[in-house]
Design a protein around this motif. Structure first.
Motif, short mmCIF file in Angstrom:
data_model
loop_
_atom_site.label_atom_id
_atom_site.label_comp_id
_atom_site.label_asym_id
_atom_site.label_seq_id
_atom_site.Cartn_x
_atom_site.Cartn_y
_atom_site.Cartn_z
N ASN A 17 45.48 34.07 37.41
CA ASN A 17 46.16 32.82 37.79
C ASN A 17 45.35 31.67 37.19
O ASN A 17 45.65 31.19 36.10
CB ASN A 17 46.33 32.73 39.30
CG ASN A 17 47.18 31.54 39.67
OD1 ASN A 17 47.78 30.89 38.81
ND2 ASN A 17 47.23 31.21 40.93
N PHE B 282 47.02 41.88 38.89
CA PHE B 282 48.21 42.65 39.23
C PHE B 282 49.28 41.72 39.79
O PHE B 282 49.01 40.55 40.07
CB PHE B 282 47.88 43.78 40.22
CG PHE B 282 47.18 43.31 41.47
CD1 PHE B 282 47.90 42.76 42.52
CD2 PHE B 282 45.80 43.38 41.59
CE1 PHE B 282 47.28 42.31 43.67
CE2 PHE B 282 45.16 42.94 42.74
CZ PHE B 282 45.90 42.40 43.78
N GLN C 131 53.37 37.99 38.23
CA GLN C 131 52.91 36.90 37.36
C GLN C 131 51.90 37.43 36.33
O GLN C 131 51.99 37.13 35.14
CB GLN C 131 52.31 35.78 38.22
CG GLN C 131 51.77 34.58 37.46
CD GLN C 131 50.27 34.68 37.19
OE1 GLN C 131 49.56 35.49 37.81
NE2 GLN C 131 49.79 33.89 36.26
N ASP D 218 43.10 47.07 38.09
CA ASP D 218 41.85 47.02 38.87
C ASP D 218 40.74 46.54 37.95
O ASP D 218 40.43 47.17 36.93
CB ASP D 218 41.55 48.44 39.40
CG ASP D 218 40.32 48.45 40.29
OD1 ASP D 218 39.51 47.50 40.22
OD2 ASP D 218 40.16 49.44 41.03
N ALA E 159 37.63 35.14 37.60
CA ALA E 159 38.51 34.17 38.27
C ALA E 159 39.32 34.93 39.32
O ALA E 159 40.55 34.83 39.38
CB ALA E 159 39.42 33.49 37.24
N LEU E 160 38.58 35.67 40.12
CA LEU E 160 39.17 36.46 41.21
C LEU E 160 39.07 35.65 42.50
O LEU E 160 38.29 34.69 42.56
CB LEU E 160 38.38 37.78 41.36
CG LEU E 160 38.47 38.72 40.16
CD1 LEU E 160 37.40 39.81 40.25
CD2 LEU E 160 39.87 39.35 40.06
N LEU F 19 35.89 38.02 46.37
CA LEU F 19 35.52 39.12 45.45
C LEU F 19 34.40 38.72 44.50
O LEU F 19 33.97 39.53 43.67
CB LEU F 19 36.74 39.55 44.63
CG LEU F 19 37.88 40.25 45.40
CD1 LEU F 19 39.03 40.61 44.46
CD2 LEU F 19 37.35 41.53 46.06
N HIS F 20 33.91 37.48 44.60
CA HIS F 20 32.93 37.02 43.60
C HIS F 20 31.66 37.87 43.60
O HIS F 20 31.16 38.24 42.53
CB HIS F 20 32.61 35.54 43.81
CG HIS F 20 33.72 34.62 43.40
ND1 HIS F 20 33.59 33.26 43.30
CD2 HIS F 20 35.01 34.87 43.05
CE1 HIS F 20 34.73 32.73 42.91
NE2 HIS F 20 35.61 33.68 42.76
N GLU G 102 33.99 31.59 38.42
CA GLU G 102 34.69 30.44 38.99
C GLU G 102 34.00 29.96 40.26
O GLU G 102 33.31 30.71 40.94
CB GLU G 102 36.15 30.80 39.27
CG GLU G 102 37.09 30.46 38.13
CD GLU G 102 37.04 28.99 37.70
OE1 GLU G 102 36.54 28.14 38.47
OE2 GLU G 102 37.47 28.70 36.58
N PRO H 168 34.16 28.55 44.20
CA PRO H 168 32.78 28.40 44.63
C PRO H 168 31.99 29.63 44.21
O PRO H 168 32.56 30.73 44.14
CB PRO H 168 32.89 28.33 46.15
CG PRO H 168 34.11 29.12 46.47
CD PRO H 168 35.05 28.91 45.33
N1 LIG Z 1 37.90 25.54 38.35
C1 LIG Z 1 39.04 25.24 38.95
O1 LIG Z 1 39.51 24.11 38.91
C2 LIG Z 1 39.77 26.30 39.72
C3 LIG Z 1 41.14 26.14 39.98
C4 LIG Z 1 41.80 27.14 40.71
C5 LIG Z 1 41.10 28.24 41.16
N2 LIG Z 1 39.77 28.35 40.90
C6 LIG Z 1 39.00 29.51 41.38
O2 LIG Z 1 39.45 30.65 40.66
C7 LIG Z 1 39.44 31.80 41.50
C8 LIG Z 1 40.83 32.40 41.54
O3 LIG Z 1 41.71 31.49 42.16
P1 LIG Z 1 43.30 31.62 41.97
O4 LIG Z 1 43.89 30.45 42.63
O5 LIG Z 1 43.58 31.91 40.56
O6 LIG Z 1 43.56 32.96 42.85
P2 LIG Z 1 44.91 33.80 42.91
O7 LIG Z 1 44.85 34.59 44.16
O8 LIG Z 1 46.08 32.92 42.64
O9 LIG Z 1 44.77 34.77 41.65
C9 LIG Z 1 43.81 35.80 41.65
C10 LIG Z 1 44.03 36.73 40.48
O10 LIG Z 1 43.12 37.82 40.64
C11 LIG Z 1 43.82 39.06 40.53
N3 LIG Z 1 43.13 40.07 41.34
C12 LIG Z 1 42.83 40.03 42.65
N4 LIG Z 1 42.17 41.14 43.03
C13 LIG Z 1 42.03 41.90 41.91
C14 LIG Z 1 41.45 43.16 41.63
N5 LIG Z 1 40.84 43.87 42.58
N6 LIG Z 1 41.52 43.62 40.35
C15 LIG Z 1 42.11 42.91 39.39
N7 LIG Z 1 42.68 41.72 39.59
C16 LIG Z 1 42.65 41.22 40.83
C17 LIG Z 1 45.22 38.75 41.03
O11 LIG Z 1 46.15 39.70 40.54
C18 LIG Z 1 45.43 37.36 40.42
O12 LIG Z 1 45.82 37.46 39.08
C19 LIG Z 1 38.95 31.33 42.87
O13 LIG Z 1 37.58 31.55 42.97
C20 LIG Z 1 39.25 29.84 42.85
O14 LIG Z 1 38.40 29.11 43.71
C21 LIG Z 1 39.11 27.42 40.17
#
Ligand SMILES: NC(=O)c1ccc[n+]([C@@H]2O[C@H](COP(=O)([O-])OP(=O)(O)OC[C@H]3O[C@@H](n4cnc5c(N)ncnc54)[C@H](O)[C@@H]3O)[C@@H](O)[C@H]2O)c1
Length: 347
Positions: A12, A35, A38, A53, A69-70, A74-75, A93, A95
């Motif tokens: 995402n 997964f 999207q 995975d 960017a999970l 999960l970080h 990413e 925090p």
């Molecule tokens: N720097 C920024 O401005 C900014 C903006 C948005 C989000 N973020 C950070 O990015 C990270 C993700 O946020 P998001 O909003 O994209 O989250 P989200 O939940 O919308 O997307 C997470 C992604 O990770 C995938 N995923 C989850 N578990 C998984 C696994 N076990 N194996 C494989 N893929 C997996 C999901 O399918 C999805 O594609 C967070 O840490 C968030 O804080 C940063």
């Protein structure tokens, strides 16, 4: 020279990193992980090798570098997995983690493994932002005595369909305010020492907050006030005001940050400095205004450039290290604690 073999975990926010990586001539995007509908259509549209995975991806592919960017929760495990796969460069990413202990653990294991760790506080790559940092350091504003910052924005309803965002570990403090408090740390160099906060969840009644007011005290005497809500239509946020991230409908009429010094005050991102002539000082005199024109860039693309420079050894100091991100996380954890116990919290 061999390209940097790179993978992006999470599609995402990670989709933006993928698009930037595909444009970077020194990067070979080996695979991505994510997964759901999207992630599936994004990867197939761009013809990317995708794993459902992320752990499988890390175990099966030979990589130099990875972007994580999970979801926030999960970080820690993703960094552990990346290091176990012998990856030497990690863009994680923000925090950095959900807790101070987890953040410290990430820093320690990256150090032990000799791995580069860059945290995605991407605003540190914005020219206007860096200009303001230099201006403050030059003393042009005098002694900084106060800051006012806000993130007043309305997220689309569908945003809250993603479970982790509305549970402990999500919420606008950890997801959004962390950027704004990183700004205050990085721009001013001042050390926050105490916070007071009142948090509410009265818009959606979720487990996490939706509106918070904060007061911060800094070493040296300055104070800051901050308001965040992700359920109010308004222009007073970095993302809507700064015209940097094309995901947002911009509204550039207002500043999101005001910095008050003894010699002048500054509105960001309008880049206007207000001050008095030395011999005509005070409220009866004309208040002077100087505007600074600075380039507007894409700070996330610039962050990836910086990361690749770190991978190549052309740069050696991450613009946001794990320690920097931990300092910022401590402020957010203090705010959460203060809101919970309804008392001031020393940081
Ligand atoms: N720097 C920024 O401005 C900014 C903006 C948005 C989000 N973020 C950070 O990015 C990270 C993700 O946020 P998001 O909003 O994209 O989250 P989200 O939940 O919308 O997307 C997470 C992604 O990770 C995938 N995923 C989850 N578990 C998984 C696994 N076990 N194996 C494989 N893929 C997996 C999901 O399918 C999805 O594609 C967070 O840490 C968030 O804080 C940063």
């Amino acid at each position: 020279m061999e390209p940097v073999k790179f993978a992006v975990l999470g599609l995402n926010q990670g989709a933006k990193i993928v698009r930037d990586a595909l444009k970077h001539e020194e990067v070979e995007l080996v695979a991505v992980a994510g997964f759901g509908q999207q992630a599936e259509s994004f990867a197939s549209e761009l013809g990317l090798k995708r794993y459902e995975d992320y752990r499988l991806l890390l175990r099966q592919e030979q990589l130099d570098a990875v972007a994580i960017a999970l979801p926030n929760g999960l970080h820690v495990e993703a960094v552990e997995e990346a290091l176990a796969a012998n990856i030497k460069h990690i863009l994680l990413e923000k925090p950095i983690a959900n807790t101070v202990e987890e953040a410290q653990h990430i820093i320690d294991i990256c150090k032990e493994a000799g791995a580069t760790l860059l945290i995605g506080h991407h605003r540190r790559n914005s020219p206007r932002y860096l200009f303001l940092r230099d201006l403050i350091a030059s003393g042009r504003l005098g002694k900084i005595i106060g800051l006012q910052s806000s993130f007043a924005i309305a997220k689309p309803y569908a945003y809250f369909d993603v479970e982790w965002r509305i549970k402990k570990g999500g919420g606008p403090l950890l997801i959004n305010a962390i950027h704004d408090f990183d700004d205050l740390n990085y721009l001013t160099g001042m050390k926050p020492v105490r916070v007071y906060a009142a948090a509410r969840n009265s818009i959606r009644n979720n487990e996490v907050e939706d509106s918070v007011s904060v007061i911060v005290e800094y070493e040296g005497g300055a104070t800051a006030t901050y308001f965040i809500s992700d359920g109010t239509p308004g222009p007073w946020s970095y993302d809507l005001a700064a015209e940097e991230n094309l995901n947002y409908g911009f509204c550039t009429e207002e500043n999101s940050l005001r910095i008050f010094g003894t010699e002048g005050s500054f509105g960001f991102p309008h880049m206007d400095l207000y001050y008095y002539d030395k011999d005509h000082y005070g409220w009866n005199e004309p208040l002077l205004k100087e505007h600074f024109d600075c380039e507007i860039n894409d700070p996330m693309a610039a962050e990836l450039d910086h990361f690749i420079d770190l991978c190549r050894g052309r740069e050696t100091v991450p613009r946001c290290s794990g320690e920097d991100a931990l300092d910022t996380l401590r402020v957010i954890k203090g705010i959460q604690k203060s809101a919970e116990i309804k008392q001031a919290v020393d940081l």
